[in-house]
Design a protein around this motif. Structure first.
Motif, PDB file in Angstrom:
ATOM      1  N   UNK A  81       0.856  -1.186   0.000  1.00  6.90           N
ATOM      2  CA  UNK A  81       0.000   0.000   0.000  1.00  6.90           C
ATOM      3  C   UNK A  81       0.890   1.232   0.000  1.00  6.90           C
ATOM      4  N   UNK A  82       0.586   2.202  -0.854  1.00  6.94           N
ATOM      5  CA  UNK A  82       1.302   3.480  -0.873  1.00  6.94           C
ATOM      6  C   UNK A  82       0.285   4.609  -0.868  1.00  6.94           C
ATOM      7  N   UNK A  83       0.555   5.614  -0.068  1.00  5.64           N
ATOM      8  CA  UNK A  83      -0.385   6.727   0.055  1.00  5.64           C
ATOM      9  C   UNK A  83       0.400   8.021   0.189  1.00  5.64           C
ATOM     10  N   UNK A  84      -0.040   9.063  -0.504  1.00  4.20           N
ATOM     11  CA  UNK A  84       0.619  10.358  -0.405  1.00  4.20           C
ATOM     12  C   UNK A  84       0.227  11.055   0.892  1.00  4.20           C
ATOM     13  N   UNK A  85       1.171  11.796   1.469  1.00  4.84           N
ATOM     14  CA  UNK A  85       0.934  12.530   2.706  1.00  4.84           C
ATOM     15  C   UNK A  85       0.588  13.984   2.405  1.00  4.84           C
ATOM     16  N   UNK A  86      -0.529  14.442   2.948  1.00  2.00           N
ATOM     17  CA  UNK A  86      -0.903  15.847   2.811  1.00  2.00           C
ATOM     18  C   UNK A  86      -1.333  16.261   1.424  1.00  2.00           C
ATOM     19  N   UNK A  87      -1.642  15.308   0.560  1.00  2.00           N
ATOM     20  CA  UNK A  87      -1.990  15.677  -0.810  1.00  2.00           C
ATOM     21  C   UNK A  87      -3.365  16.324  -0.895  1.00  2.00           C
ATOM     22  N   UNK A  88      -4.267  15.953   0.002  1.00  2.00           N
ATOM     23  CA  UNK A  88      -5.607  16.561  -0.015  1.00  2.00           C
ATOM     24  C   UNK A  88      -5.517  18.059   0.218  1.00  2.00           C
ATOM     25  N   UNK A  89      -4.706  18.459   1.200  1.00  2.10           N
ATOM     26  CA  UNK A  89      -4.521  19.892   1.454  1.00  2.10           C
ATOM     27  C   UNK A  89      -3.835  20.570   0.277  1.00  2.10           C
ATOM     28  N   UNK A  90      -2.933  19.842  -0.364  1.00  2.00           N
ATOM     29  CA  UNK A  90      -2.234  20.389  -1.526  1.00  2.00           C
ATOM     30  C   UNK A  90      -3.203  20.659  -2.669  1.00  2.00           C
ATOM     31  N   UNK A  91      -4.188  19.796  -2.816  1.00  2.00           N
ATOM     32  CA  UNK A  91      -5.175  19.966  -3.889  1.00  2.00           C
ATOM     33  C   UNK A  91      -5.929  21.283  -3.767  1.00  2.00           C
ATOM     34  N   UNK A  92      -6.172  21.714  -2.540  1.00  2.00           N
ATOM     35  CA  UNK A  92      -6.927  22.947  -2.320  1.00  2.00           C
ATOM     36  C   UNK A  92      -6.156  24.180  -2.769  1.00  2.00           C
ATOM     37  N   UNK A  93      -4.838  24.069  -2.879  1.00  2.00           N
ATOM     38  CA  UNK A  93      -4.004  25.225  -3.222  1.00  2.00           C
ATOM     39  C   UNK A  93      -3.646  25.283  -4.695  1.00  2.00           C
ATOM     40  N   UNK A  94      -3.858  24.186  -5.414  1.00  2.00           N
ATOM     41  CA  UNK A  94      -3.419  24.121  -6.803  1.00  2.00           C
ATOM     42  C   UNK A  94      -4.595  24.097  -7.766  1.00  2.00           C
ATOM     43  N   UNK A  95      -4.334  24.523  -8.995  1.00  2.00           N
ATOM     44  CA  UNK A  95      -5.325  24.420 -10.057  1.00  2.00           C
ATOM     45  C   UNK A  95      -5.644  22.942 -10.285  1.00  2.00           C
ATOM     46  N   UNK A 157      10.587   8.762  -6.487  1.00  2.00           N
ATOM     47  CA  UNK A 157       9.928   9.937  -5.926  1.00  2.00           C
ATOM     48  C   UNK A 157      10.931  11.062  -5.708  1.00  2.00           C
ATOM     49  N   UNK A 158      12.144  10.723  -5.272  1.00  2.00           N
ATOM     50  CA  UNK A 158      13.170  11.754  -5.091  1.00  2.00           C
ATOM     51  C   UNK A 158      13.478  12.448  -6.415  1.00  2.00           C
ATOM     52  N   UNK A 159      13.576  11.668  -7.492  1.00  2.00           N
ATOM     53  CA  UNK A 159      13.832  12.263  -8.809  1.00  2.00           C
ATOM     54  C   UNK A 159      12.649  13.105  -9.267  1.00  2.00           C
ATOM     55  N   UNK A 160      11.450  12.610  -9.022  1.00  2.00           N
ATOM     56  CA  UNK A 160      10.260  13.362  -9.425  1.00  2.00           C
ATOM     57  C   UNK A 160      10.144  14.662  -8.641  1.00  2.00           C
ATOM     58  N   UNK A 161      10.480  14.626  -7.361  1.00  2.00           N
ATOM     59  CA  UNK A 161      10.445  15.843  -6.546  1.00  2.00           C
ATOM     60  C   UNK A 161      11.428  16.895  -7.064  1.00  2.00           C
ATOM     61  N   UNK A 172       6.311  16.014  -3.007  1.00  2.00           N
ATOM     62  CA  UNK A 172       5.395  14.998  -2.499  1.00  2.00           C
ATOM     63  C   UNK A 172       6.096  14.120  -1.466  1.00  2.00           C
ATOM     64  N   UNK A 173       5.315  13.575  -0.547  1.00  2.00           N
ATOM     65  CA  UNK A 173       5.802  12.599   0.425  1.00  2.00           C
ATOM     66  C   UNK A 173       4.831  11.427   0.456  1.00  2.00           C
ATOM     67  N   UNK A 174       5.361  10.243   0.658  1.00  2.00           N
ATOM     68  CA  UNK A 174       4.459   9.091   0.726  1.00  2.00           C
ATOM     69  C   UNK A 174       4.788   8.190   1.907  1.00  2.00           C
TER      70      UNK A 174
END
Length: 260
Positions: A81-95, A157-161, A172-174
């Motif tokens: 199982x993999x899940x992003x941390x804090x992505x829901x809050x991030x969605x509120x700030x981005x287009x 993920x490090x490369x993508x960041x 992103x953090x997971x």
């Protein structure tokens, strides 16, 4: 006699004319049939390509070969199982378009890492994913493959960041949880909506372990069952035993630092 000959000639002309019309009509029908078959093949290929966006290509191939390619059965499976941390809050700030683009690219990188180690992503839920190892085919090295996939996901993920930073976008953090056990594997759902998946207590444990990554502030945890299987192949850090929902006894987890 001449009149009869004339009649026969006329009849022959009509027959020949009719035959010519039938031949022409047959050719047109054949042409139409070939066009329909070609269009059907193209449509089928298009549907298969679209299906493969959500289901691994080898799964699609097995499904098209036989109706009982994934008959329900009990299997020893390793679940990630993999899940992003804090992505829901991030969605509120981005287009919204930017949010979806970030998420799609993230899933693409993670899927590549998983499939590279013989895993299959079977489900995307929000910003999380479920990958299975050993569910679709026997794999005696499934636990090791799952941990290797998780380490490659960490590097990806490090490369993508780094790419996100260059674009001025947030990183992103997971959290990843890995557990294994005997589950029922097969195509689950209704005729109109079904998918290949697994069910059983081990999958619940894997989900709980992923949740513990936030508690221990690590990005990757495995259970004692996985540790016994991989033995000394990885550098591990034991975590305090923790109670999780659905279990009467605390479970032991380990943070994975690197390969040994």
């Amino acid at each position: 006699m001449m009149a009869l000959a004339w009649v026969l000639a006329a009849v022959g002309a009509v027959v020949l004319s009719s035959l010519a019309v039938l031949v022409l009509r047959g050719r047109r029908q054949n042409d139409q049939l070939e066009k329909l078959l070609l269009a059907s093949d193209e449509k089928l290929e298009q549907l298969q390509r679209q299906f493969e966006r959500f289901v691994p290509a080898d799964v699609v191939e097995r499904l098209t070969r036989t109706d009982d390619a994934f008959a329900p059965e009990r299997r020893q499976v390793t679940m990630l199982f993999a899940d992003l941390r804090g992505f829901t809050a991030l969605c509120d700030r981005l287009d919204p378009a930017v949010t979806v683009s970030i998420l799609n690219d993230y899933f693409r990188h993670m899927t590549v890492a998983i499939t590279h180690h013989h895993g299959h992503v079977t489900e995307f839920v929000g910003d999380g994913l479920l990958a299975l190892f050993g569910a679709m085919e026997s794999n005696p090295w499934q636990a090791r493959d799952a941990v290797l996939a998780a380490l490659e996901m960490r590097a990806a993920l490090a490369r993508y960041n780094a790419t996100l930073r260059e674009k001025g976008l947030p990183e992103l953090r997971f959290g990843i949880g890995i557990h294994g056990g005997e589950v029922v594997a097969g195509v689950i759902g209704t005729a109109g909506l079904s998918k290949f998946s697994v069910t059983g207590d081990p999958i619940n444990v894997a989900a709980r372990v992923e949740g513990l990554t936030s508690k221990y502030e690590v990005d990757l945890l495995i259970t004692e069952d996985i540790r016994r299987t991989v033995q000394d192949q990885f550098r591990l850090r034991p975590m305090p035993p923790a109670m999780v929902k659905g279990k009467a006894e605390p479970i032991q987890t380990y943070g994975v630092e690197s390969e040994a």
